[in-house]
Design a protein around this motif. Structure first.
Motif, PDB file in Angstrom:
ATOM      1  N   ILE A  37       0.852  -1.205   0.000  1.00  0.00           N
ATOM      2  CA  ILE A  37       0.000   0.000   0.000  1.00  0.00           C
ATOM      3  C   ILE A  37       0.879   1.244   0.000  1.00  0.00           C
ATOM      4  O   ILE A  37       0.564   2.241  -0.639  1.00  0.00           O
ATOM      5  CB  ILE A  37      -0.981  -0.032   1.187  1.00  0.00           C
ATOM      6  CG1 ILE A  37      -1.939  -1.204   0.972  1.00  0.00           C
ATOM      7  CG2 ILE A  37      -1.763   1.260   1.316  1.00  0.00           C
ATOM      8  CD1 ILE A  37      -2.832  -1.536   2.117  1.00  0.00           C
ATOM      9  N   VAL A  40       1.941   2.339  -3.437  1.00  0.00           N
ATOM     10  CA  VAL A  40       0.939   3.044  -4.255  1.00  0.00           C
ATOM     11  C   VAL A  40       1.036   4.551  -4.042  1.00  0.00           C
ATOM     12  O   VAL A  40       0.744   5.337  -4.934  1.00  0.00           O
ATOM     13  CB  VAL A  40      -0.481   2.544  -3.868  1.00  0.00           C
ATOM     14  CG1 VAL A  40      -1.546   3.291  -4.639  1.00  0.00           C
ATOM     15  CG2 VAL A  40      -0.588   1.053  -4.103  1.00  0.00           C
ATOM     16  N   SER A  41       1.470   4.934  -2.849  1.00  0.00           N
ATOM     17  CA  SER A  41       1.454   6.350  -2.484  1.00  0.00           C
ATOM     18  C   SER A  41       2.561   7.131  -3.183  1.00  0.00           C
ATOM     19  O   SER A  41       3.660   6.629  -3.395  1.00  0.00           O
ATOM     20  CB  SER A  41       1.627   6.469  -0.969  1.00  0.00           C
ATOM     21  OG  SER A  41       1.877   7.791  -0.605  1.00  0.00           O
ATOM     22  N   GLY A  43       5.045   9.443  -2.465  1.00  0.00           N
ATOM     23  CA  GLY A  43       5.726   9.929  -1.261  1.00  0.00           C
ATOM     24  C   GLY A  43       5.068   9.351  -0.021  1.00  0.00           C
ATOM     25  O   GLY A  43       3.967   8.797  -0.082  1.00  0.00           O
ATOM     26  N   SER A  44       5.769   9.427   1.093  1.00  0.00           N
ATOM     27  CA  SER A  44       5.249   9.004   2.400  1.00  0.00           C
ATOM     28  C   SER A  44       4.882   7.528   2.465  1.00  0.00           C
ATOM     29  O   SER A  44       4.080   7.122   3.312  1.00  0.00           O
ATOM     30  CB  SER A  44       4.026   9.831   2.807  1.00  0.00           C
ATOM     31  OG  SER A  44       4.323  11.190   2.793  1.00  0.00           O
ATOM     32  N   LYS A  47       5.630   6.047   5.787  1.00  0.00           N
ATOM     33  CA  LYS A  47       4.710   6.491   6.833  1.00  0.00           C
ATOM     34  C   LYS A  47       3.440   5.639   6.809  1.00  0.00           C
ATOM     35  O   LYS A  47       2.951   5.199   7.852  1.00  0.00           O
ATOM     36  CB  LYS A  47       4.384   7.969   6.608  1.00  0.00           C
ATOM     37  CG  LYS A  47       3.588   8.617   7.712  1.00  0.00           C
ATOM     38  CD  LYS A  47       2.190   8.870   7.300  1.00  0.00           C
ATOM     39  CE  LYS A  47       1.383   9.463   8.440  1.00  0.00           C
ATOM     40  NZ  LYS A  47      -0.039   9.306   8.258  1.00  0.00           N
ATOM     41  N   ILE A  48       2.935   5.403   5.610  1.00  0.00           N
ATOM     42  CA  ILE A  48       1.713   4.605   5.470  1.00  0.00           C
ATOM     43  C   ILE A  48       1.978   3.168   5.936  1.00  0.00           C
ATOM     44  O   ILE A  48       1.151   2.555   6.609  1.00  0.00           O
ATOM     45  CB  ILE A  48       1.209   4.657   4.016  1.00  0.00           C
ATOM     46  CG1 ILE A  48       0.699   6.070   3.720  1.00  0.00           C
ATOM     47  CG2 ILE A  48       0.120   3.624   3.758  1.00  0.00           C
ATOM     48  CD1 ILE A  48       0.339   6.339   2.292  1.00  0.00           C
ATOM     49  N   ASP A  51       2.039   3.233   9.713  1.00  0.00           N
ATOM     50  CA  ASP A  51       0.666   3.427  10.222  1.00  0.00           C
ATOM     51  C   ASP A  51      -0.113   2.125  10.188  1.00  0.00           C
ATOM     52  O   ASP A  51      -0.764   1.737  11.164  1.00  0.00           O
ATOM     53  CB  ASP A  51      -0.084   4.440   9.334  1.00  0.00           C
ATOM     54  CG  ASP A  51       0.235   5.876   9.703  1.00  0.00           C
ATOM     55  OD1 ASP A  51       0.697   6.103  10.825  1.00  0.00           O
ATOM     56  OD2 ASP A  51       0.026   6.764   8.853  1.00  0.00           O
ATOM     57  N   MET A  52      -0.044   1.465   9.037  1.00  0.00           N
ATOM     58  CA  MET A  52      -0.825   0.236   8.865  1.00  0.00           C
ATOM     59  C   MET A  52      -0.300  -0.887   9.753  1.00  0.00           C
ATOM     60  O   MET A  52      -1.081  -1.660  10.320  1.00  0.00           O
ATOM     61  CB  MET A  52      -0.794  -0.199   7.406  1.00  0.00           C
ATOM     62  CG  MET A  52      -1.702   0.648   6.546  1.00  0.00           C
ATOM     63  SD  MET A  52      -2.134  -0.195   5.040  1.00  0.00           S
ATOM     64  CE  MET A  52      -3.035  -1.588   5.627  1.00  0.00           C
ATOM     65  N   ALA A  55      -1.404  -0.181  13.306  1.00  0.00           N
ATOM     66  CA  ALA A  55      -2.845  -0.394  13.429  1.00  0.00           C
ATOM     67  C   ALA A  55      -3.170  -1.884  13.404  1.00  0.00           C
ATOM     68  O   ALA A  55      -4.054  -2.343  14.142  1.00  0.00           O
ATOM     69  CB  ALA A  55      -3.573   0.326  12.302  1.00  0.00           C
ATOM     70  N   ASP A 212       0.049   7.885  15.795  1.00  0.00           N
ATOM     71  CA  ASP A 212       0.309   8.921  14.785  1.00  0.00           C
ATOM     72  C   ASP A 212       1.546   9.742  15.154  1.00  0.00           C
ATOM     73  O   ASP A 212       2.355  10.094  14.308  1.00  0.00           O
ATOM     74  CB  ASP A 212      -0.922   9.817  14.570  1.00  0.00           C
ATOM     75  CG  ASP A 212      -1.496  10.350  15.860  1.00  0.00           C
ATOM     76  OD1 ASP A 212      -1.169   9.790  16.927  1.00  0.00           O
ATOM     77  OD2 ASP A 212      -2.266  11.331  15.811  1.00  0.00           O
ATOM     78  N   LEU A 216       5.365   9.966  13.093  1.00  0.00           N
ATOM     79  CA  LEU A 216       5.915  11.249  12.650  1.00  0.00           C
ATOM     80  C   LEU A 216       6.953  11.806  13.622  1.00  0.00           C
ATOM     81  O   LEU A 216       7.365  12.955  13.498  1.00  0.00           O
ATOM     82  CB  LEU A 216       4.782  12.264  12.466  1.00  0.00           C
ATOM     83  CG  LEU A 216       3.751  11.913  11.384  1.00  0.00           C
ATOM     84  CD1 LEU A 216       2.606  12.901  11.394  1.00  0.00           C
ATOM     85  CD2 LEU A 216       4.391  11.902  10.007  1.00  0.00           C
TER      86      LEU A 216
END
Lengths: 256, 505
Positions: A37, A40-41, A43-44, A47-48, A51-52, A55, A212, A216
């Motif tokens: 995932i 797909v982004s 940039g970042s 981070k994704i 996050d995932m 979570a 979060d 960051l």
């Protein structure tokens, strides 16, 4: 010693539960997929991914706590094995405490494995591995201690299905309690006070959510100062203890 | 009648605020909630108060009998009361979400009512626009993700990328993406990398730099210590505007943002390359200050760059040349101030600059004078003065500008030749007519570089040094004055280098 013996037996029982492995596998799969995932982004992506991963660990640990915790006491009563335990010189509080500690131990092992895998996966993906992430994972464990206590509380008073429903509701509402206070805005003062009381009594599981901030985190790699981490830990332990006491109150009055 | 986007949004907001469904729901839901809460609490209190019923207990007579009768339902009371209270907690949360237009069921109903309202007005386009411009508030997404705004922000970010690459409603892309990015910042205010990338996407879609700057400002308010956001905000204004009238403001804003970056960097711990970055930014600010007519700042910064031994040789030499320009412009602006003061006092411009020169004798800004005591600009040329308009200019600065402008005029001549079978324009007036016709076509509007060099009226006849270009129609060549030769024009830059960078000579 009795508490430790019951805890170890509970741990052995829990690790034999297939649902633990199913949830663990899903959690691990979600962590693995998080990288795709991130690709797909624009940039970042890292981070994704983080996050995932966090979570996934949080939600699947929560599910372990709910699905295993809510059936713990009931199963003993249903299969009548509780008679053999309580017939020995074991107090009810020892039984309850042992069950709780056994599940917490299961949770600790589960979380450690998932977290370790997640951090290694991040490192292999050249994503930053900061102390903030470790802080977030630590607070997830404390949150699970509270949730496990709640699951035991309901398990000692009700059937597994109802307990699972109650605990899931608490798990969800606990994430968004602060908005219950906001609901009182514009209402008479007594309503605001009442809602604030409700807010205070419900577990504020959002306290443990620093995910979060952890992802960051830039300054020293910390998500929150250690002092704040300590306060949240105290809150978690106090709340879990209070819930266990309430569970004992019900359990001690219960006839089998 | 065509509705603007703002009007559609207003209609949408009104539809939401005054929707009868929501108002009706709100009227009874609070009463029901409190009644339910009271019932749930009462059930739990009864569960605690009522005695447990065991077969060995002898049921007492009198009022206590009722209590013992009720004790059969203790378990039901615990479950009923618990469920009721927990559901009410969840309902409270949902009500808040509904206020924030979050949950889909309620939102859809209000949304449909709004669409019907717009449709009833006969404006289907406005209704369609309101439909695809809908974006839930960040607060409601926090509920949906069970208090995980980071996940909601990731979702918004990934979804927004579809709109970047797809040909979604050309013309409204900026508005839609701005909504996405504002929601993103609401959910995850410290995700600066996303804010920077979002700003880049927005600036590519929208020519109005100020609109994009507002987005950056919102991000900077949440992350005041982040110098990268300020840097990106400054970069927005480095590209020359299509409208030359706002160029001064563009340069001023860019310089302001870059100065903020420098100030922030100075307070942060030393990192590799920081000094070099600061130096480059100062150089950029100096150039921008010339454009925004802040000559004094440009003068100081460029001279500092020349003197700074840490800078590269190339940078110091370029700064020396730029300093000549900044200093010359500063000098001419000082003389201009005196000319304007003279006009204010005598109600006419002075016939010559001599009285002004006498007044500036003590000014340290003016260092070089010719044999008659007339001050020279930093390039070493006398100032030019038009007694009719009262304009004072530096000949050196004008020459430098001419060197830049003549490149554009020469390009115009080449374009004319291509369209006219290699024929040269007979006069500059013919070229002027062709240029204006060519750029009157919206398909070929002039670039910022062209309007910057020729002005908004695309003047290809007059040179910046106050007279028409020296044009030879036979060869199609424009010749610049001999003093525009780089060796002559920048001779004082070499002098400056000798003075402040002797180690490089």
């Amino acid at each position: 010693m009795i508490v430790v013996a019951i805890a170890l037996n509970t741990f052995k029982e829990a690790v034999r539960d297939k649902i633990l492995y199913v949830l663990f596998a899903f959690g691990a799969l979600m962590i693995l997929v998080s990288r795709a995932i991130g690709w797909v982004s624009y940039g970042s992506g890292e981070k994704i991914m983080a996050d995932m991963g966090l979570a996934a660990i949080w939600i699947f640990s929560g599910m372990v706590s709910i699905f295993i915790g809510t059936g713990l006491i009931y199963k003993e009563i249903d299969k009548r094995t509780i008679y053999t335990i309580l017939a020995k010189p074991a107090e009810r509080w020892q039984f309850l405490g042992g069950k709780y500690l056994g599940l917490v131990l299961t949770m600790l092992v589960n979380l450690t494995l998932l977290s370790g895998g997640f951090l290694i996966y991040l490192w292999l993906s050249n994503a930053p591995v900061t102390m903030g992430l470790v802080q977030a994972l630590y607070l997830t464990f404390i949150e699970m201690m509270v949730l496990t206590a709640i699951a035991i509380f309901f398990s000692s008073a009700s059937t597994p299905i109802l307990s699972a429903i109650f605990t899931t509701l608490i798990f969800y509402v606990g994430q968004v309690t602060k908005w219950i206070v906001e609901l009182g805005a514009g209402n008479p003062p007594w309503v605001q006070k009442m809602l604030y009381t409700v807010y205070l009594f419900l577990p504020n599981l959002h306290n443990f959510n620093i995910r979060d901030k952890a992802v960051l985190a830039t300054e020293n790699g910390l998500a929150v100062p250690y002092a704040e981490l300590g306060v949240v830990t105290v809150y978690g332990l106090a709340y879990a203890s209070a819930v266990l006491l309430a569970a004992h109150l019900i359990f001690s009055r219960r006839n089998f | 009648m065509e509705q603007t986007l703002d009007e559609s949004a207003k209609a949408f907001a009104e539809g939401v605020a005054y929707n009868a469904y929501w108002n009706d729901l709100a009227q009874w839901s609070y009463t029901a909630w409190y009644a339910g809460f009271a019932l749930g609490a009462a059930l739990l209190i009864l569960f605690v108060v009522l005695p447990r019923r065991t077969e060995s207990v002898i049921v007492p007579a009198g009022p206590k009998r009722l209590l013992y009768a009720l004790s059969s339902y203790r378990s039901a009371m615990l479950h009923g009361g618990g469920i009721l209270l927990l559901v009410l907690c969840a309902v409270s949360s949902q009500s808040e979400v509904d206020h924030a237009r979050g949950f889909l069921a309620d939102q859809d109903r209000r949304y449909e009512a709004m669409l019907k309202k717009l449709g009833a007005k006969g404006d289907k386009e406005a209704a369609r626009r309101a439909q695809y411009m809908y974006m839930p508030r960040g607060n409601s997404l926090i509920y949906v993700t069970a208090g995980n705004p980071a996940l909601a922000a990731d979702y918004i970010w990934l979804t927004s990328q579809q709109y970047v690459v797809n040909s979604f409603r050309r013309g409204q892309k900026f508005e839609m993406l701005l909504k996405f990015y504002d929601t993103l910042m609401e959910l995850e205010p410290h995700w600066t990398e996303a804010a920077i990338n979002a700003g880049k996407v927005l600036s590519a879609l929208e020519q109005d730099r100020y609109a994009v700057e507002k987005f950056y400002i919102r991000a900077i308010v949440n992350n005041p210590g982040n110098h990268r956001l300020a840097y990106e905000a400054g970069r927005l204004f480095v590209v020359p505007p299509l409208n030359p009238q706002v160029r001064k403001d563009y340069s001023r804003r860019a310089a302001g943002w870059f100065q903020r970056v420098i100030d922030q960097l100075k307070t942060q711990p030393t990192v590799e390359g920081r000094e070099r970055f600061i130096s480059e930014l100062q150089d950029l600010i100096a150039r921008l200050s010339v454009e925004s007519q802040s000559y004094e700042i440009a003068d100081q910064l460029l001279l500092k760059n020349v003197k700074d031994a840490k800078n590269s040789r190339a940078m110091r030499e370029i700064s020396a040349r730029d300093w000549l320009n900044a200093r010359s412009l500063l000098m001419s602006s000082r003389i201009q101030e005196r000319v304007d003061a003279f006009k204010a006092q005598k109600l006419h411009f002075p016939l010559e600059l001599t009285p002004m020169f006498k007044a500036i004798r003590g000014d340290r800004l003016f260092r070089d004078f010719d044999e008659n005591g007339i001050p020279l600009d930093a390039y070493g040329f006398p100032f030019r003065y038009d007694a009719v308009s009262g304009m004072v200019t530096s000949h050196g600065a004008d020459l430098r500008r001419s060197i830049q402008s003549v490149v554009i005029v020469r390009n115009m001549i080449e374009m004319f030749q291509r369209e006219n079978q290699s024929r040269n324009p007979a006069t500059l007036q013919e070229l002027q007519a062709w240029v204006r016709t060519h750029y009157a076509n919206p398909q070929s509007s002039p670039t910022p570089a062209i309007t910057d060099a020729l002005g908004i009226d695309l003047n290809v006849i007059d040179s910046p040094f106050g007279k028409a270009w020296d044009y030879d129609a036979a060869s199609g060549v424009i010749t610049l004055p001999p003093e525009s030769d780089a060796k002559i024009l920048f001779k004082n830059a070499d002098r400056l280098m000798d003075e402040f960078a002797p180690e490089l000579q």
